[in-house]
Motif scaffolding. Structure first.
Motif, PDB file in Angstrom:
ATOM      1  N   TYR A 299       0.842  -1.211   0.000  1.00 23.53           N
ATOM      2  CA  TYR A 299       0.000   0.000   0.000  1.00 23.53           C
ATOM      3  C   TYR A 299       0.875   1.258   0.000  1.00 23.53           C
ATOM      4  O   TYR A 299       0.646   2.197  -0.765  1.00 23.53           O
ATOM      5  N   GLU A 300       1.900   1.256   0.867  1.00 24.96           N
ATOM      6  CA  GLU A 300       2.803   2.409   0.951  1.00 24.96           C
ATOM      7  C   GLU A 300       3.441   2.672  -0.419  1.00 24.96           C
ATOM      8  O   GLU A 300       3.561   3.816  -0.861  1.00 24.96           O
ATOM      9  N   ASP A 301       3.844   1.587  -1.066  1.00 29.74           N
ATOM     10  CA  ASP A 301       4.516   1.707  -2.359  1.00 29.74           C
ATOM     11  C   ASP A 301       3.589   2.312  -3.409  1.00 29.74           C
ATOM     12  O   ASP A 301       3.988   3.182  -4.184  1.00 29.74           O
ATOM     13  N   MET A 302       2.329   1.868  -3.441  1.00 23.26           N
ATOM     14  CA  MET A 302       1.378   2.424  -4.415  1.00 23.26           C
ATOM     15  C   MET A 302       1.108   3.896  -4.138  1.00 23.26           C
ATOM     16  O   MET A 302       1.006   4.712  -5.044  1.00 23.26           O
ATOM     17  N   TRP A 303       0.979   4.237  -2.866  1.00 21.91           N
ATOM     18  CA  TRP A 303       0.764   5.645  -2.504  1.00 21.91           C
ATOM     19  C   TRP A 303       1.943   6.509  -2.947  1.00 21.91           C
ATOM     20  O   TRP A 303       1.769   7.597  -3.501  1.00 21.91           O
ATOM     21  N   ARG A 304       3.153   6.000  -2.675  1.00 26.54           N
ATOM     22  CA  ARG A 304       4.360   6.761  -3.031  1.00 26.54           C
ATOM     23  C   ARG A 304       4.367   7.038  -4.530  1.00 26.54           C
ATOM     24  O   ARG A 304       4.637   8.161  -4.978  1.00 26.54           O
ATOM     25  N   LYS A 305       4.053   6.010  -5.316  1.00 21.95           N
ATOM     26  CA  LYS A 305       4.085   6.158  -6.778  1.00 21.95           C
ATOM     27  C   LYS A 305       2.955   7.057  -7.269  1.00 21.95           C
ATOM     28  O   LYS A 305       3.121   7.789  -8.249  1.00 21.95           O
ATOM     29  N   ALA A 306       1.817   7.014  -6.587  1.00 21.31           N
ATOM     30  CA  ALA A 306       0.704   7.895  -6.970  1.00 21.31           C
ATOM     31  C   ALA A 306       1.076   9.349  -6.695  1.00 21.31           C
ATOM     32  O   ALA A 306       0.910  10.221  -7.559  1.00 21.31           O
ATOM     33  N   LEU A 307       1.609   9.626  -5.500  1.00 18.06           N
ATOM     34  CA  LEU A 307       1.908  11.007  -5.130  1.00 18.06           C
ATOM     35  C   LEU A 307       3.052  11.584  -5.964  1.00 18.06           C
ATOM     36  O   LEU A 307       3.126  12.796  -6.173  1.00 18.06           O
ATOM     37  N   ALA A 308       3.921  10.715  -6.485  1.00 15.64           N
ATOM     38  CA  ALA A 308       5.019  11.177  -7.346  1.00 15.64           C
ATOM     39  C   ALA A 308       4.490  11.832  -8.620  1.00 15.64           C
ATOM     40  O   ALA A 308       5.181  12.645  -9.230  1.00 15.64           O
ATOM     41  N   THR A 309       3.256  11.507  -9.008  1.00 19.90           N
ATOM     42  CA  THR A 309       2.695  12.105 -10.232  1.00 19.90           C
ATOM     43  C   THR A 309       1.983  13.424  -9.940  1.00 19.90           C
ATOM     44  O   THR A 309       1.382  14.006 -10.843  1.00 19.90           O
ATOM     45  N   LYS A 310       2.020  13.898  -8.707  1.00 19.33           N
ATOM     46  CA  LYS A 310       1.354  15.144  -8.306  1.00 19.33           C
ATOM     47  C   LYS A 310      -0.126  15.164  -8.730  1.00 19.33           C
ATOM     48  O   LYS A 310      -0.570  16.077  -9.425  1.00 19.33           O
ATOM     49  N   PRO A 311      -0.881  14.149  -8.340  1.00 13.78           N
ATOM     50  CA  PRO A 311      -2.259  14.052  -8.837  1.00 13.78           C
ATOM     51  C   PRO A 311      -3.198  15.055  -8.170  1.00 13.78           C
ATOM     52  O   PRO A 311      -2.997  15.426  -7.012  1.00 13.78           O
ATOM     53  N   ALA A 312      -4.208  15.477  -8.918  1.00 13.23           N
ATOM     54  CA  ALA A 312      -5.249  16.346  -8.342  1.00 13.23           C
ATOM     55  C   ALA A 312      -6.072  15.551  -7.335  1.00 13.23           C
ATOM     56  O   ALA A 312      -6.502  16.069  -6.307  1.00 13.23           O
ATOM     57  N   LEU A 313      -6.316  14.263  -7.656  1.00  8.56           N
ATOM     58  CA  LEU A 313      -7.128  13.380  -6.810  1.00  8.56           C
ATOM     59  C   LEU A 313      -6.443  12.017  -6.753  1.00  8.56           C
ATOM     60  O   LEU A 313      -5.776  11.614  -7.713  1.00  8.56           O
ATOM     61  N   VAL A 314      -6.649  11.308  -5.642  1.00 10.15           N
ATOM     62  CA  VAL A 314      -6.229   9.906  -5.553  1.00 10.15           C
ATOM     63  C   VAL A 314      -7.455   9.088  -5.178  1.00 10.15           C
ATOM     64  O   VAL A 314      -8.255   9.496  -4.333  1.00 10.15           O
ATOM     65  N   SER A 315      -7.628   7.941  -5.838  1.00  6.09           N
ATOM     66  CA  SER A 315      -8.728   7.035  -5.484  1.00  6.09           C
ATOM     67  C   SER A 315      -8.151   5.783  -4.833  1.00  6.09           C
ATOM     68  O   SER A 315      -7.048   5.347  -5.172  1.00  6.09           O
ATOM     69  N   ILE A 316      -8.899   5.232  -3.887  1.00  4.78           N
ATOM     70  CA  ILE A 316      -8.461   4.047  -3.153  1.00  4.78           C
ATOM     71  C   ILE A 316      -9.366   2.875  -3.502  1.00  4.78           C
ATOM     72  O   ILE A 316     -10.586   2.943  -3.350  1.00  4.78           O
ATOM     73  N   THR A 317      -8.752   1.806  -3.993  1.00  5.42           N
ATOM     74  CA  THR A 317      -9.468   0.558  -4.260  1.00  5.42           C
ATOM     75  C   THR A 317      -9.041  -0.448  -3.202  1.00  5.42           C
ATOM     76  O   THR A 317      -7.968  -1.023  -3.277  1.00  5.42           O
ATOM     77  N   SER A 318      -9.822  -0.549  -2.126  1.00  6.91           N
ATOM     78  CA  SER A 318     -11.172  -0.013  -1.994  1.00  6.91           C
ATOM     79  C   SER A 318     -11.433   0.227  -0.522  1.00  6.91           C
ATOM     80  O   SER A 318     -10.654  -0.192   0.331  1.00  6.91           O
ATOM     81  N   PHE A 319     -12.580   0.865  -0.231  1.00  2.00           N
ATOM     82  CA  PHE A 319     -12.970   0.926   1.168  1.00  2.00           C
ATOM     83  C   PHE A 319     -13.394  -0.462   1.643  1.00  2.00           C
ATOM     84  O   PHE A 319     -12.958  -0.922   2.701  1.00  2.00           O
ATOM     85  N   ASN A 320     -14.240  -1.137   0.856  1.00  2.00           N
ATOM     86  CA  ASN A 320     -14.805  -2.406   1.357  1.00  2.00           C
ATOM     87  C   ASN A 320     -15.223  -3.382   0.269  1.00  2.00           C
ATOM     88  O   ASN A 320     -16.296  -3.971   0.331  1.00  2.00           O
ATOM     89  N   GLU A 321     -14.352  -3.585  -0.737  1.00  2.00           N
ATOM     90  CA  GLU A 321     -14.626  -4.664  -1.699  1.00  2.00           C
ATOM     91  C   GLU A 321     -13.972  -5.925  -1.126  1.00  2.00           C
ATOM     92  O   GLU A 321     -12.843  -6.284  -1.477  1.00  2.00           O
ATOM     93  N   TRP A 322     -14.687  -6.571  -0.208  1.00  2.00           N
ATOM     94  CA  TRP A 322     -14.120  -7.713   0.526  1.00  2.00           C
ATOM     95  C   TRP A 322     -13.845  -8.914  -0.374  1.00  2.00           C
ATOM     96  O   TRP A 322     -12.885  -9.656  -0.145  1.00  2.00           O
ATOM     97  N   HIS A 323     -14.676  -9.138  -1.393  1.00  2.00           N
ATOM     98  CA  HIS A 323     -14.496 -10.323  -2.238  1.00  2.00           C
ATOM     99  C   HIS A 323     -13.136 -10.327  -2.922  1.00  2.00           C
ATOM    100  O   HIS A 323     -12.553 -11.377  -3.151  1.00  2.00           O
TER     101      HIS A 323
END
Length: 366
Positions: A299-323
């Motif tokens: 998770y940390e790694d994906m966040w780091r790579k997302a923030l490196a692109t200076k995004p306007a928004l970040v989406s998280i997959t997921s809050f509760n897709e348990w399956h």
């Protein structure tokens, strides 16, 4: 505790952090039957392969839910007001300002659940009570076209547009213009860029642009050639899949390039980050797609790579897709019933570990 903990003083959730939210769970106490927790084992398309794997359904009455993790709240009903309240508290504690609710138009539902639209009003009210906002994640349904999505957008704006918890934002091409409701469109590639342009392009007779039903709309970027949707009138694109490398869009090594494309075309790139992926409780033949959580490092790694692109928004997959095992919602070790000891859990991070990690990264958004 399971309530998602207390939010540090002075921290408000950011409406630049979105999490994909599923309101499709049900249990006997609230719906009179199990919904989604009793998910089927999806058979492999190749009959020969299918025979090697379990079939039938999960049985939550025996402690067996359709997921590789077990929720701290137990196999809950999404319609339970206490659950909605808990979820909004959790989102707030994690710095998540917007939940993107998996949504079908009135009367329609996913293959395993109840119609989703009746959940929207209660969710908006619960969200408002905790300073959270909602947007709709428009799911594919039979007969969905750009024209039907235009009607869906009109319906949502006419029905919920007056609610303060419906998330609104400016369109990237018009940063000083009015704030308009925001929509994610899953599997948007089922229709051509030309067809979408009729509904989302400027100056088209059937377009939402400049009408009372204008909106900011994001498409799903899956394959490399989905760059052809950049000129079809969409305002943004997202990548959804939590498995790094699973698709072109969800491969973090492509994110710098995707961010560049977004700038060139005047749209927003919304990378989707996730804590891992494991869906073998519903697709037992799909272990190849599993992405181990690595005690939170994935998770940390994906966040780091997302923030490196200076995004306007970040989406998280997921809050509760348990399956699919992409949830950041608290999970706990579970030792009752026929799957005693076999559920994954969050290890030393503890049940709230992914909420805490989300808060940390949400504060680093610049």
């Amino acid at each position: 505790g399971p309530s998602g903990g207390e939010t540090p003083a002075g921290h408000e959730p950011s409406d630049r952090i979105h999490a994909f939210y599923y309101a499709w769970y049900g249990n006997p106490e609230h719906e009179g039957k199990w919904i989604h927790w009793n998910h089927e084992f999806i058979p492999h398309w190749n009959k020969r392969v299918a025979r090697q794997y379990p079939e039938g359904r999960h049985d939550p009455d025996k402690g067996d839910v359709g997921a590789d993790f077990y929720p701290s709240l137990g196999p809950y009903s999404s319609a339970d007001p206490a659950v909605m309240d808990n979820h909004m508290r959790m989102a707030h504690s994690a710095g998540i300002g917007v939940l993107a609710v998996s949504w079908y138009p009135p009367g329609k539902a996913d293959n395993n659940g109840l119609p989703s639209d009746p959940m929207v009003h209660p969710l908006l009210d619960a969200a408002q009570a905790h300073g959270i906002q909602l947007c709709m994640h428009i799911e594919p349904y039979e007969g969905r076209t750009p024209e039907s999505v235009r009607e869906d957008i009109r319906y949502v704006i006419d029905t919920y547009g007056g609610h303060p918890a419906l998330y609104r934002t400016t369109r990237p091409r018009d940063p000083h213009g009015p704030k308009v409701p925001f929509f994610y469109v899953y599997d948007s590639y089922h229709n051509s860029p030309e067809a979408w342009k009729e509904v989302l392009g400027e100056g088209r007779p059937g377009s939402i642009r400049g009408t009372a039903h204008d909106a900011s709309v994001a498409f799903l970027f899956v394959e490399r050639d989905h760059s052809r949707y950049l000129e079809s009138g969409f305002d943004a694109f997202y990548t959804y899949f939590a498995a790094d490398g699973f698709t072109y869009g969800s491969s973090t090594r492509n994110w710098a390039h995707l961010a560049e494309l977004a700038v060139q075309h005047g749209v927003s790139f919304i990378p989707s980050v996730g804590p891992g992926y494991k869906d073998t409780s519903v697709r037992p033949w799909n272990a190849g797609t599993t992405r181990d959580r690595q005690e939170g490092r994935y998770y940390e790694d994906m966040w780091r790579k997302a923030l490196a692109t200076k995004p306007a928004l970040v989406s998280i997959t997921s809050f509760n897709e348990w399956h699919e095992g992409t949830q950041i919602e608290p999970a706990m070790p579970h030792s009752q019933g026929q799957r005693a000891g076999s559920y994954d859990h969050y290890g030393d991070l503890g049940p709230d570990g992914y909420l805490s990690a989300t808060l940390k990264w949400s504060k680093l958004m610049t």
